[in-house]
Design a protein around this motif. Structure first.
Motif, PDB file in Angstrom:
ATOM      1  N   ASN A 109      27.075  19.014   8.253  1.00  0.00           N
ATOM      2  CA  ASN A 109      26.072  19.327   9.263  1.00  0.00           C
ATOM      3  C   ASN A 109      26.691  19.980  10.499  1.00  0.00           C
ATOM      4  OD1 ASN A 109      23.115  18.468   8.789  1.00  0.00           O
ATOM      5  ND2 ASN A 109      24.362  16.966   7.727  1.00  0.00           N
ATOM      6  N   LEU A 110      27.843  19.515  10.913  1.00  0.00           N
ATOM      7  CA  LEU A 110      28.518  20.154  12.045  1.00  0.00           C
ATOM      8  C   LEU A 110      28.864  21.603  11.721  1.00  0.00           C
ATOM      9  CD1 LEU A 110      30.960  17.414  13.378  1.00  0.00           C
ATOM     10  CD2 LEU A 110      29.055  18.461  14.601  1.00  0.00           C
ATOM     11  N   LEU A 111      29.320  21.844  10.508  1.00  0.00           N
ATOM     12  CA  LEU A 111      29.652  23.196  10.077  1.00  0.00           C
ATOM     13  C   LEU A 111      28.405  24.081  10.081  1.00  0.00           C
ATOM     14  CD1 LEU A 111      32.042  24.909   9.168  1.00  0.00           C
ATOM     15  CD2 LEU A 111      31.585  24.187   6.836  1.00  0.00           C
ATOM     16  N   GLU A 112      27.298  23.538   9.577  1.00  0.00           N
ATOM     17  CA  GLU A 112      26.035  24.283   9.574  1.00  0.00           C
ATOM     18  C   GLU A 112      25.585  24.607  11.010  1.00  0.00           C
ATOM     19  OE1 GLU A 112      23.878  25.361   7.120  1.00  0.00           O
ATOM     20  OE2 GLU A 112      25.207  24.785   5.480  1.00  0.00           O
ATOM     21  N   GLN A 113      25.757  23.656  11.921  1.00  0.00           N
ATOM     22  CA  GLN A 113      25.393  23.901  13.319  1.00  0.00           C
ATOM     23  C   GLN A 113      26.264  25.000  13.922  1.00  0.00           C
ATOM     24  OE1 GLN A 113      25.397  20.290  15.630  1.00  0.00           O
ATOM     25  NE2 GLN A 113      23.887  19.313  14.312  1.00  0.00           N
ATOM     26  N   GLY A 114      27.558  24.961  13.637  1.00  0.00           N
ATOM     27  CA  GLY A 114      28.450  26.011  14.115  1.00  0.00           C
ATOM     28  C   GLY A 114      28.060  27.367  13.575  1.00  0.00           C
ATOM     29  N   LEU A 115      27.671  27.406  12.307  1.00  0.00           N
ATOM     30  CA  LEU A 115      27.251  28.663  11.686  1.00  0.00           C
ATOM     31  C   LEU A 115      25.997  29.228  12.337  1.00  0.00           C
ATOM     32  CD1 LEU A 115      27.899  28.037   7.903  1.00  0.00           C
ATOM     33  CD2 LEU A 115      28.922  29.809   9.335  1.00  0.00           C
ATOM     34  N   GLY A 116      25.169  28.358  12.876  1.00  0.00           N
ATOM     35  CA  GLY A 116      23.943  28.805  13.523  1.00  0.00           C
ATOM     36  C   GLY A 116      24.198  29.719  14.711  1.00  0.00           C
ATOM     37  N   ALA A 117      25.380  29.634  15.303  1.00  0.00           N
ATOM     38  CA  ALA A 117      25.722  30.477  16.448  1.00  0.00           C
ATOM     39  C   ALA A 117      26.323  31.816  16.014  1.00  0.00           C
ATOM     40  CB  ALA A 117      26.707  29.743  17.349  1.00  0.00           C
ATOM     41  N   THR A 118      26.633  31.967  14.742  1.00  0.00           N
ATOM     42  CA  THR A 118      27.239  33.201  14.239  1.00  0.00           C
ATOM     43  C   THR A 118      26.168  34.122  13.679  1.00  0.00           C
ATOM     44  OG1 THR A 118      27.548  32.549  11.912  1.00  0.00           O
ATOM     45  CG2 THR A 118      29.231  31.810  13.484  1.00  0.00           C
ATOM     46  N   ASP A 119      26.577  35.323  13.332  1.00  0.00           N
ATOM     47  CA  ASP A 119      25.684  36.230  12.598  1.00  0.00           C
ATOM     48  C   ASP A 119      26.248  36.478  11.198  1.00  0.00           C
ATOM     49  OD1 ASP A 119      27.838  37.846  13.132  1.00  0.00           O
ATOM     50  OD2 ASP A 119      26.708  39.455  14.071  1.00  0.00           O
ATOM     51  N   TRP A 120      26.950  35.480  10.668  1.00  0.00           N
ATOM     52  CA  TRP A 120      27.651  35.620   9.396  1.00  0.00           C
ATOM     53  C   TRP A 120      26.725  35.582   8.185  1.00  0.00           C
ATOM     54  CZ3 TRP A 120      32.250  31.749  10.304  1.00  0.00           C
ATOM     55  CH2 TRP A 120      33.096  32.266  11.293  1.00  0.00           C
ATOM     56  N   GLN A 121      25.534  35.053   8.329  1.00  0.00           N
ATOM     57  CA  GLN A 121      24.565  34.965   7.241  1.00  0.00           C
ATOM     58  C   GLN A 121      25.150  34.273   6.011  1.00  0.00           C
ATOM     59  OE1 GLN A 121      23.263  39.028   6.832  1.00  0.00           O
ATOM     60  NE2 GLN A 121      22.231  38.997   8.797  1.00  0.00           N
ATOM     61  N   LEU A 122      25.750  33.127   6.239  1.00  0.00           N
ATOM     62  CA  LEU A 122      26.319  32.327   5.150  1.00  0.00           C
ATOM     63  C   LEU A 122      25.342  31.244   4.723  1.00  0.00           C
ATOM     64  CD1 LEU A 122      30.076  31.755   6.084  1.00  0.00           C
ATOM     65  CD2 LEU A 122      29.151  33.178   4.270  1.00  0.00           C
TER      66      LEU A 122
END
Length: 158
Positions: free
Chosen positions: A135-148
């Motif tokens: 979940n922490l990783l998913e939250q961090g990804l939310g700030a990126t535009d990586w579309q993972l």
């Protein structure tokens, strides 16, 4: 890392276009690892696969230990910087490159995040901590535009 886990934080650093994973442990130590888009995709795949082997995200989220973490404010607390910390991997951290995994005798996931050469960080994650890290990783990804949204397919992990 053989000390007990105190805090984990994942934040997106736009100037680096990377996620920064900070882990503080007892003994006033902080480990810092830089996660690239490629590495983050691989890590998500590893965590997703392990979560599926435990029955999936919904199963892990409903576990008693996970609920206790949420009741304790696991995601509501800010990462508190340590006073005069020790940085075993250097103050600037390392670039994560390899992932090693194995199951412990207790059925937990032993997860190593390593640079191309040298020392990294070693986690032993029970079901609850696996869910929380994901979940922490998913939250961090939310700030990126990586579309993972889906981790890339891989053949092998080193």
């Amino acid at each position: 890392m053989s000390s007990s886990l105190q805090q984990i934080n994942i934040s997106y650093i736009p100037a680096e276009d990377r996620l920064l994973l900070k882990v503080s442990v007892s003994g006033n130590s902080e480990y810092r690892l830089w996660l690239t888009r490629r590495f983050t995709g691989l890590l998500l795949q590893v965590l997703d696969k392990q979560m599926e082997s435990y029955g999936g995200a919904a199963e892990l989220a409903s576990g008693e230990e996970t609920r206790q973490h949420f009741k304790g404010g696991a995601f509501n607390q800010t990462y508190t910087p340590l006073n005069s910390p020790h940085f075993p991997l250097g103050e600037n951290g390392i670039l994560a490159f390899r992932i090693n995994t194995r199951q412990t005798e207790q059925g937990q996931l032993n997860l190593q995040l390593l640079p191309e050469a040298g020392e990294g960080i070693n986690f032993t994650l029970d079901k609850s901590m696996l869910y929380l890290l994901h979940n922490l990783l998913e939250q961090g990804l939310g700030a990126t535009d990586w579309q993972l949204t889906q981790a890339p397919a891989i053949n092998t992990l080193h």
